[in-house]
Enzyme design. Sequence first.
Site, mmCIF file in Angstrom:
data_model
loop_
_atom_site.group_PDB
_atom_site.id
_atom_site.type_symbol
_atom_site.label_atom_id
_atom_site.label_comp_id
_atom_site.label_asym_id
_atom_site.label_seq_id
_atom_site.Cartn_x
_atom_site.Cartn_y
_atom_site.Cartn_z
ATOM 1 N N TYR A 186 -16.766 -17.197 -63.640
ATOM 2 C CA TYR A 186 -16.909 -16.061 -63.063
ATOM 3 C C TYR A 186 -16.266 -14.599 -63.205
ATOM 4 O O TYR A 186 -14.914 -14.970 -64.020
ATOM 5 C CB TYR A 186 -16.643 -16.300 -61.398
ATOM 6 C CG TYR A 186 -17.573 -16.942 -60.672
ATOM 7 C CD1 TYR A 186 -18.755 -16.547 -59.963
ATOM 8 C CD2 TYR A 186 -17.674 -18.378 -60.988
ATOM 9 C CE1 TYR A 186 -19.593 -17.266 -59.413
ATOM 10 C CE2 TYR A 186 -18.605 -19.167 -60.215
ATOM 11 C CZ TYR A 186 -19.564 -18.621 -59.591
ATOM 12 O OH TYR A 186 -20.762 -19.336 -59.061
ATOM 13 N N GLU A 187 -16.854 -13.692 -63.502
ATOM 14 C CA GLU A 187 -16.179 -12.425 -63.929
ATOM 15 C C GLU A 187 -14.719 -11.944 -63.540
ATOM 16 O O GLU A 187 -13.840 -11.569 -64.036
ATOM 17 C CB GLU A 187 -17.076 -10.998 -63.698
ATOM 18 C CG GLU A 187 -16.716 -9.786 -64.279
ATOM 19 C CD GLU A 187 -17.908 -8.833 -63.944
ATOM 20 O OE1 GLU A 187 -18.502 -8.362 -64.614
ATOM 21 O OE2 GLU A 187 -17.744 -8.348 -62.431
ATOM 22 N N ALA A 188 -14.351 -12.519 -62.463
ATOM 23 C CA ALA A 188 -13.258 -12.167 -61.697
ATOM 24 C C ALA A 188 -12.003 -13.135 -62.286
ATOM 25 O O ALA A 188 -11.041 -13.023 -61.761
ATOM 26 C CB ALA A 188 -13.365 -12.376 -60.333
#
Lengths: 300, 252
Positions: B49-51
């Site tokens: 995930y981008e986070a």
Amino acid sequence: MTKLTTLTEAVASYVKDGDTIYAAGFTHLIPFAAGHEIIRQGRKDLTLARATPDLIYEMMVAAGCAKKIIFSYIGNPGVGSLRIIRAELEAGHLEWEEYSHFSMICRLQAGASGLPFMPMNQTAATDLEHANPQYRRVKDPYTGREVVVVPPLLPDVAIVHVQRCDANGNAQIWGIIGEQKEAAFAAKHVILTTEEIVDESVIRSDPNRTVIPDFIVDAVCLVPYASHPSYTQGYYDRDNTFYLEWDKVTEDPARVKAWLDEWVYGVKDRAEYWIKLGADVHKRLEVKPRLAAPVNYGDY
Amino acid sequence: MEYTLSELLIINAARLLKDGDTVFVGVGSPNLACNLAMRTHAPSLLMIYEAGVIGSRPSRLPLSIGDPTLVSGAAAVTSMYDIFAFYLQRGNVDVAFLGGAQIDKFGNINATVIGSDYAHPKVRMPGSGGSMEIAGWANRCYVMTPHQKRRFPEKCDFVTSAGFLGGGGQREATGARGGGTQCVVTDLGLMEPDANGELVLTALHTGASVEQARANTGWELKVAEHLHYTESPSEKELHILREELDPQGTYR
């Protein structure tokens, strides 16, 4: 040296009109309490830098604190658009400087490292590079190919919310760690808000978890629940309902004003705000514990 | 079995994923497509995930890119700098999903402004987020979107994320490491790039026609020599989606 103070005093001492602020936290640990305190103290002409301005900067823009925003994604995460910021940009009322996430973070990385710029590989998309003159290209002296570079971002103040720290400001966070460390090292001043103040021995029992060391911290403020409607991993959940409701509130400028009057100007501090949210919200955001296995540092 | 537009998109997107792929995931439909693929043909899919979360095992449907459920039980959590530099820029991401208001003939994507004047936008959209780098550096990018003429202009007003630029090797000439837009999944069928980088119709869903696809595309849509029909969503796929992944129907 203890840096314990109130958030009211910390904002009064370190946030000046015209400053560039970086309120850190990628979705997680967004320091909403500090944003509200800046609004209450009526700061003006701020440059608000954040990868995702999120609701915290939308509220500050709505309250008239901002002259400019620096960002890489202006959406309401999982919901849609940030209506106020969007309208201000479309109307030409707010200056802006736009990046992609990686170039925004590279600006902080350069700032935190004391470098004149950070290089990135080309992405083949050049429209943003042409729209924002802060993007430049340099030739890699080893291969001769071009890389894209961005200059350091050096905020006047970084605001970081953490799970726990000691009174000196040695701060530990876990969960999504976004860009807190980079923002803190890049900034001239660092204000910490924290869920808990712990004894130095707690910090020293798990030194790998310390993300921000005390010597770069100016103020330590005990502010439980400071990140609502964002969240603090292990302490309380993200208030997704709030993010959805904000989308409705911002359909009407009168409702935004009423919201700020009630929830920002109408309360003294975060403690009062949290009580005002009420038991149902507290219950909804409760989270059951899930502990990590302890690690053995060894007794040397 | 009956199914909705978004179920059709999610199921067809899931089928594009290969077992063992490392996927850069967003919330919403792409997250559901990945979780569906994991429960069907791609059990060893790795979700990033981008986070900054790697190998998430969410126990509830994540509602934002930074949902805490993505973290608890994940294999690793990194800073934003690390996720973009070590994972994406270094070439460790096989697949990513992208979205935007406009996708053009060469698979370029606009998520920034509508209108030709960036400084005075007619409509201001959220902007790149991570998508500029994702489109540049992931090996394969997929897009899921309803098939509508306004979404498929001949040329984007602003290229937030690169497909094949103007075609004819322009993308490759920049040195960007990724493979670009490899498939656009719509409610009518699939569009994939030809050798020149131009999106052509390669498949239709049951009940859709070439005429429909052409009428809803903003350029002269070419049809692949071997046009095929996709398999209708199966009972199993729909069951997993409805009963296990999104029981509340948030993304239905």
